[in-house]
Design a protein around this motif. Sequence first.
Motif, PDB file in Angstrom:
ATOM      1  N   GLU A 103      40.124  39.995  16.310  1.00 35.97           N
ATOM      2  CA  GLU A 103      39.334  40.186  15.082  1.00 35.97           C
ATOM      3  C   GLU A 103      38.257  41.238  15.273  1.00 35.97           C
ATOM      4  OE1 GLU A 103      37.990  36.403  13.630  1.00 35.97           O
ATOM      5  OE2 GLU A 103      40.060  35.670  13.464  1.00 35.97           O
ATOM      6  N   ASN A 104      37.644  41.251  16.445  1.00 32.57           N
ATOM      7  CA  ASN A 104      36.612  42.262  16.705  1.00 32.57           C
ATOM      8  C   ASN A 104      37.193  43.667  16.565  1.00 32.57           C
ATOM      9  OD1 ASN A 104      35.940  39.737  18.098  1.00 32.57           O
ATOM     10  ND2 ASN A 104      34.105  40.850  18.738  1.00 32.57           N
ATOM     11  N   PHE A 105      38.383  43.865  17.130  1.00 29.51           N
ATOM     12  CA  PHE A 105      38.999  45.193  17.062  1.00 29.51           C
ATOM     13  C   PHE A 105      39.353  45.548  15.629  1.00 29.51           C
ATOM     14  CE2 PHE A 105      39.766  44.831  21.695  1.00 29.51           C
ATOM     15  CZ  PHE A 105      39.345  46.094  22.079  1.00 29.51           C
ATOM     16  N   GLN A 106      39.849  44.539  14.885  1.00 29.02           N
ATOM     17  CA  GLN A 106      40.250  44.802  13.499  1.00 29.02           C
ATOM     18  C   GLN A 106      39.049  45.173  12.644  1.00 29.02           C
ATOM     19  OE1 GLN A 106      42.330  41.175  12.760  1.00 29.02           O
ATOM     20  NE2 GLN A 106      44.340  42.037  13.319  1.00 29.02           N
ATOM     21  N   ALA A 107      37.916  44.523  12.922  1.00 27.29           N
ATOM     22  CA  ALA A 107      36.729  44.748  12.078  1.00 27.29           C
ATOM     23  C   ALA A 107      35.911  45.947  12.551  1.00 27.29           C
ATOM     24  CB  ALA A 107      35.864  43.488  12.082  1.00 27.29           C
ATOM     25  N   SER A 108      36.237  46.464  13.738  1.00 22.11           N
ATOM     26  CA  SER A 108      35.381  47.490  14.343  1.00 22.11           C
ATOM     27  C   SER A 108      35.399  48.812  13.583  1.00 22.11           C
ATOM     28  CB  SER A 108      35.832  47.736  15.778  1.00 22.11           C
ATOM     29  OG  SER A 108      35.136  48.819  16.317  1.00 22.11           O
ATOM     30  N   LYS A 109      34.223  49.446  13.530  1.00 23.53           N
ATOM     31  CA  LYS A 109      34.151  50.782  12.937  1.00 23.53           C
ATOM     32  C   LYS A 109      34.314  51.851  14.016  1.00 23.53           C
ATOM     33  CE  LYS A 109      31.470  49.778   8.820  1.00 23.53           C
ATOM     34  NZ  LYS A 109      31.016  48.368   9.058  1.00 23.53           N
ATOM     35  N   VAL A 110      34.201  51.426  15.265  1.00 23.48           N
ATOM     36  CA  VAL A 110      34.319  52.380  16.374  1.00 23.48           C
ATOM     37  C   VAL A 110      35.782  52.526  16.791  1.00 23.48           C
ATOM     38  CG1 VAL A 110      33.675  52.823  18.770  1.00 23.48           C
ATOM     39  CG2 VAL A 110      31.995  51.873  17.173  1.00 23.48           C
ATOM     40  N   PHE A 111      36.461  51.387  16.921  1.00 24.65           N
ATOM     41  CA  PHE A 111      37.877  51.419  17.316  1.00 24.65           C
ATOM     42  C   PHE A 111      38.768  51.493  16.085  1.00 24.65           C
ATOM     43  CE2 PHE A 111      36.047  49.018  20.957  1.00 24.65           C
ATOM     44  CZ  PHE A 111      36.488  49.839  21.983  1.00 24.65           C
ATOM     45  N   GLU A 125      45.167  51.874  14.859  1.00 27.17           N
ATOM     46  CA  GLU A 125      46.274  52.817  14.645  1.00 27.17           C
ATOM     47  C   GLU A 125      46.282  53.929  15.700  1.00 27.17           C
ATOM     48  OE1 GLU A 125      48.479  52.295  12.082  1.00 27.17           O
ATOM     49  OE2 GLU A 125      47.336  50.414  11.999  1.00 27.17           O
ATOM     50  N   ASP A 126      45.085  54.199  16.212  1.00 20.63           N
ATOM     51  CA  ASP A 126      44.894  55.333  17.114  1.00 20.63           C
ATOM     52  C   ASP A 126      45.195  54.963  18.578  1.00 20.63           C
ATOM     53  OD1 ASP A 126      44.150  57.961  17.608  1.00 20.63           O
ATOM     54  OD2 ASP A 126      42.074  57.419  18.027  1.00 20.63           O
ATOM     55  N   PHE A 127      45.412  53.677  18.843  1.00 19.14           N
ATOM     56  CA  PHE A 127      45.581  53.226  20.233  1.00 19.14           C
ATOM     57  C   PHE A 127      46.863  53.766  20.867  1.00 19.14           C
ATOM     58  CE2 PHE A 127      43.000  48.992  19.836  1.00 19.14           C
ATOM     59  CZ  PHE A 127      41.855  49.748  19.647  1.00 19.14           C
ATOM     60  N   VAL A 159      27.926  45.896  23.432  1.00 20.24           N
ATOM     61  CA  VAL A 159      27.954  46.691  24.662  1.00 20.24           C
ATOM     62  C   VAL A 159      29.375  47.189  24.915  1.00 20.24           C
ATOM     63  CG1 VAL A 159      27.578  46.655  27.165  1.00 20.24           C
ATOM     64  CG2 VAL A 159      26.071  45.351  25.667  1.00 20.24           C
ATOM     65  N   PHE A 160      30.339  46.289  24.776  1.00 18.19           N
ATOM     66  CA  PHE A 160      31.751  46.590  25.022  1.00 18.19           C
ATOM     67  C   PHE A 160      32.225  47.738  24.122  1.00 18.19           C
ATOM     68  CE2 PHE A 160      36.269  46.085  24.549  1.00 18.19           C
ATOM     69  CZ  PHE A 160      36.717  45.604  25.761  1.00 18.19           C
ATOM     70  N   GLU A 161      31.922  47.606  22.839  1.00 17.63           N
ATOM     71  CA  GLU A 161      32.370  48.571  21.846  1.00 17.63           C
ATOM     72  C   GLU A 161      31.791  49.957  22.153  1.00 17.63           C
ATOM     73  OE1 GLU A 161      30.832  47.900  17.883  1.00 17.63           O
ATOM     74  OE2 GLU A 161      32.860  48.044  17.061  1.00 17.63           O
ATOM     75  N   TRP A 162      30.508  49.953  22.538  1.00 21.10           N
ATOM     76  CA  TRP A 162      29.853  51.218  22.835  1.00 21.10           C
ATOM     77  C   TRP A 162      30.443  51.855  24.086  1.00 21.10           C
ATOM     78  CZ3 TRP A 162      26.633  52.989  26.862  1.00 21.10           C
ATOM     79  CH2 TRP A 162      25.958  54.186  26.586  1.00 21.10           C
ATOM     80  N   PHE A 163      30.569  51.061  25.140  1.00 28.29           N
ATOM     81  CA  PHE A 163      31.035  51.621  26.416  1.00 28.29           C
ATOM     82  C   PHE A 163      32.495  52.075  26.352  1.00 28.29           C
ATOM     83  CE2 PHE A 163      32.835  51.221  30.718  1.00 28.29           C
ATOM     84  CZ  PHE A 163      32.019  52.121  31.380  1.00 28.29           C
ATOM     85  N   PHE A 164      33.339  51.305  25.667  1.00 23.87           N
ATOM     86  CA  PHE A 164      34.770  51.619  25.680  1.00 23.87           C
ATOM     87  C   PHE A 164      35.229  52.467  24.488  1.00 23.87           C
ATOM     88  CE2 PHE A 164      34.632  47.966  28.516  1.00 23.87           C
ATOM     89  CZ  PHE A 164      35.351  48.480  29.584  1.00 23.87           C
ATOM     90  N   GLY A 165      34.387  52.527  23.428  1.00 27.66           N
ATOM     91  CA  GLY A 165      34.856  53.235  22.247  1.00 27.66           C
ATOM     92  C   GLY A 165      34.001  54.407  21.808  1.00 27.66           C
ATOM     93  N   ALA A 166      32.709  54.382  22.129  1.00 28.07           N
ATOM     94  CA  ALA A 166      31.804  55.408  21.589  1.00 28.07           C
ATOM     95  C   ALA A 166      31.579  56.557  22.583  1.00 28.07           C
ATOM     96  CB  ALA A 166      30.494  54.740  21.184  1.00 28.07           C
ATOM     97  N   GLU A 167      30.367  57.075  22.627  1.00 27.69           N
ATOM     98  CA  GLU A 167      30.072  58.296  23.411  1.00 27.69           C
ATOM     99  C   GLU A 167      30.581  58.263  24.851  1.00 27.69           C
ATOM    100  OE1 GLU A 167      27.872  56.725  21.593  1.00 27.69           O
ATOM    101  OE2 GLU A 167      26.878  58.104  20.224  1.00 27.69           O
TER     102      GLU A 167
END
Lengths: 322, 470
Positions: B129-137, B140-142, B362-370
């Motif tokens: 659910e976190n991945f589905q709701a995420s604006k960072v991840f 489709e792009d995986f 933290v997870f979303e930022w480290f693995f998906g953002a800058e």
Amino acid sequence: MNRQVVHETDAAFHSKRSRFRGRSFKEAIEFYLFISPWFIVFIVLGLIPLLYGLYLSFTNYAGFNMDRLVFVGLDNYRKVFTDNDAMYSLGRTLFFTVIMVPSTIILGFLLAVLLNQNIKRIGFYRTLFFIPSIIPVVAVGTMWRSLFVDDGIVNKMLEALGLEAVDWLGYDYAIYPLIIMLLWGVGGGILIYLAGLKGVSKDLYEAAAIDGATTIQRFVKITIPLVTPVLFFQFIMSIISSLQIFVQPILLAANSNSLLSTPLRPNYVYSVHAFQQIFAYGRFGYGLALLWVLFVMILILTIVVFTTSRFWVFYEVDQEGK
Amino acid sequence: MKRSWWTACLSVLVISSLLLMSACGGGNGTNSPGNNGGSDAADGESKDTAKSGEQVVIRHTMYDTEFTSELVAEFEKTHPNIKVEIVSADYNKLMAMMAAGNGPDIIRTNSVTELPGFVLKGMAMDLTENFQASKVFNIEDFLPVVNQFKYDIASGKHGEGAIYGFPKDWSPDYTIYYNKKLFEEAGVPFPSSTEAMTWQELVELANKLTVKNGKKTTQYGLAYYNSTIAANQDLLNLQLLQRGSSMFSADFSQAELDKPGTKDLLNFWLDTAKSGIGPSPLQQETDWGGQLFVDNKAAIIIAGYWFSGFLKTNELTKDRLDDFGVAPAPVVEGGKRISPTGAGTGAIIYKNTKHPKEAWEVFEWFFGAEPAVERAKAGYGLPGTKTLTEMLPQESAFDKMNYDFIQNELQYTDGSLPYNPYLNYQAVNSIIDKYFTPVYFDKDTVDGAVQKMTEELNTLITEGKQLVSP
């Protein structure tokens, strides 16, 4: 129980208590305070973990299931005696013990006798032979491994002498580098042997010399009997350390890149087996059972050696309690 | 008498305070400045939160070379409510922390070999659910590699079902780097960068590149970065995956090493080791494969995209990058071309974390953002998304070669190596080492070793299954 008895015990208790309040009580407290630094550390870091380990050896602990441990009774201990590898590795360990104990004692003692001579720069030689025992074992293992690899110095020397290179770290020869490496540290005991040799009174040798005893006779009849307490101590210690050989075979393993590397079969000793059961297989309970079995074995062997000691160990002074 | 009394008291005091201090130190790992200091450390994060407003401490087991102090500072600047702390933990320490109910919030995880086990042990939080709701991840792009963080508990299928984590960076680890100079010396043409060789062809090629002096090999044709070129579970699993097979039964409840196909593979590696084309128990080396390669002592190495980064920074190779070429992962004769990752290391979130929301931030930022963008640009590994793949370095000729190669190889990266979720990775290594090594020395036969390995694996599988489902 009648009233009189109760009164008497009561009286005894009171007199004891009053004695405790006095000087002896203070002395007792002092005694316990003095030994407390060692005692607290021993209990917290020694005894409790040991007993905890013993407890875990009766469970199916696998490193992650602490919240749902199952008590398995003697299962793990039964496994020790039915696990082919445990028995095989025990055999290998005993093999190395049988080789290592006499050779370390004989070589170490003879070395100490040589280093007890009055020759020039004896301090230098003593240091030289003692050095191997202060080098970290990992460095020692890495060093010997690089000496024994295919294009290592040992083979280069053999080739220079016109002999054929030997696959030292391969299956057929694997035990030799290990034994050589273990024997290389034989000088570690000279400190204790020398202390023993220094303790032998010169008067005895002089008296023997006057009576016409040869050097060999003096060595056999005076030196050896008088250092038997030291030999006895070294005997026990080398049995214990030989049964616990662990890291040296790993450092000589075919694929030696971590403590989990598996030594070749001839060098697959008991402690390695226990370590692998715990850290590679995740069988903590079983691994601990293996180690407790080793502990009991060492205990029994030590007791056996102790009981034989009265036939061959000579003390110059009477032992307390005898 | 009086003096000794005081000495005794003092020593007790010193020892007990030392014990106390060490207990505190162990409880909370590093204490960076700005924290409440040593005295409160043992009390954990709840107290920290109370004292400095709503600040929450998120602990992770990524390495400090990955989640650097600079990154932590950058994150904390934009997220004043979260403090990021590193806890270094190997497998056993991690398990001890789990046992104490004190698991780190973000757990470094090797998706290929560890993820299914971690899920079964109840350590991993379902992040679907976190991945589905995420604006960072953007799901489709995986890239297919992200599937390595999926595990379906019901069917026991790795690569499907709920998603539990994300890779930091990865490589198709069974591709090939080769030394062009050594190929030219041997008069052997370079392999194709798009068409995969078979394993047999690879060994034949390596044979031509091997130089021997009498019985001794002085230049190896083939090296494997992770180990010797003897039979090991990684290479076997890859070959079995390409064949659509496995060392185990479909539900991983039985070891099936005695299948003819598996025995053929064991024989294949036995012959390869005996031929002396690479380091093996029969030809021991003190250096790892990568060192042999940069020393020009091995012509071909099986290693992933990350190896291009190693070559770019190694003193012995960084000034002669044009000497090196890259080729696809070999394929089993008649098998499917699959070039999967051997590790796909990233992280999961601890199932019982006290701060799931902040841990995810933290997870979303480290693995998906800058940080993910920066990692892709640096090119030491491949990112987890198609978009980021475009950012891989392609300035120099060497970078361009690797970039073009990877764009093609990515088509074949989907597939889960069949590691058994009930077995420790190390256990299988030990079992193969223990029982198959004697075969190289003619002290046992393939059949004998297979029987012993199967027995021991089955015992461990039974125990492992009981442990995760009591």
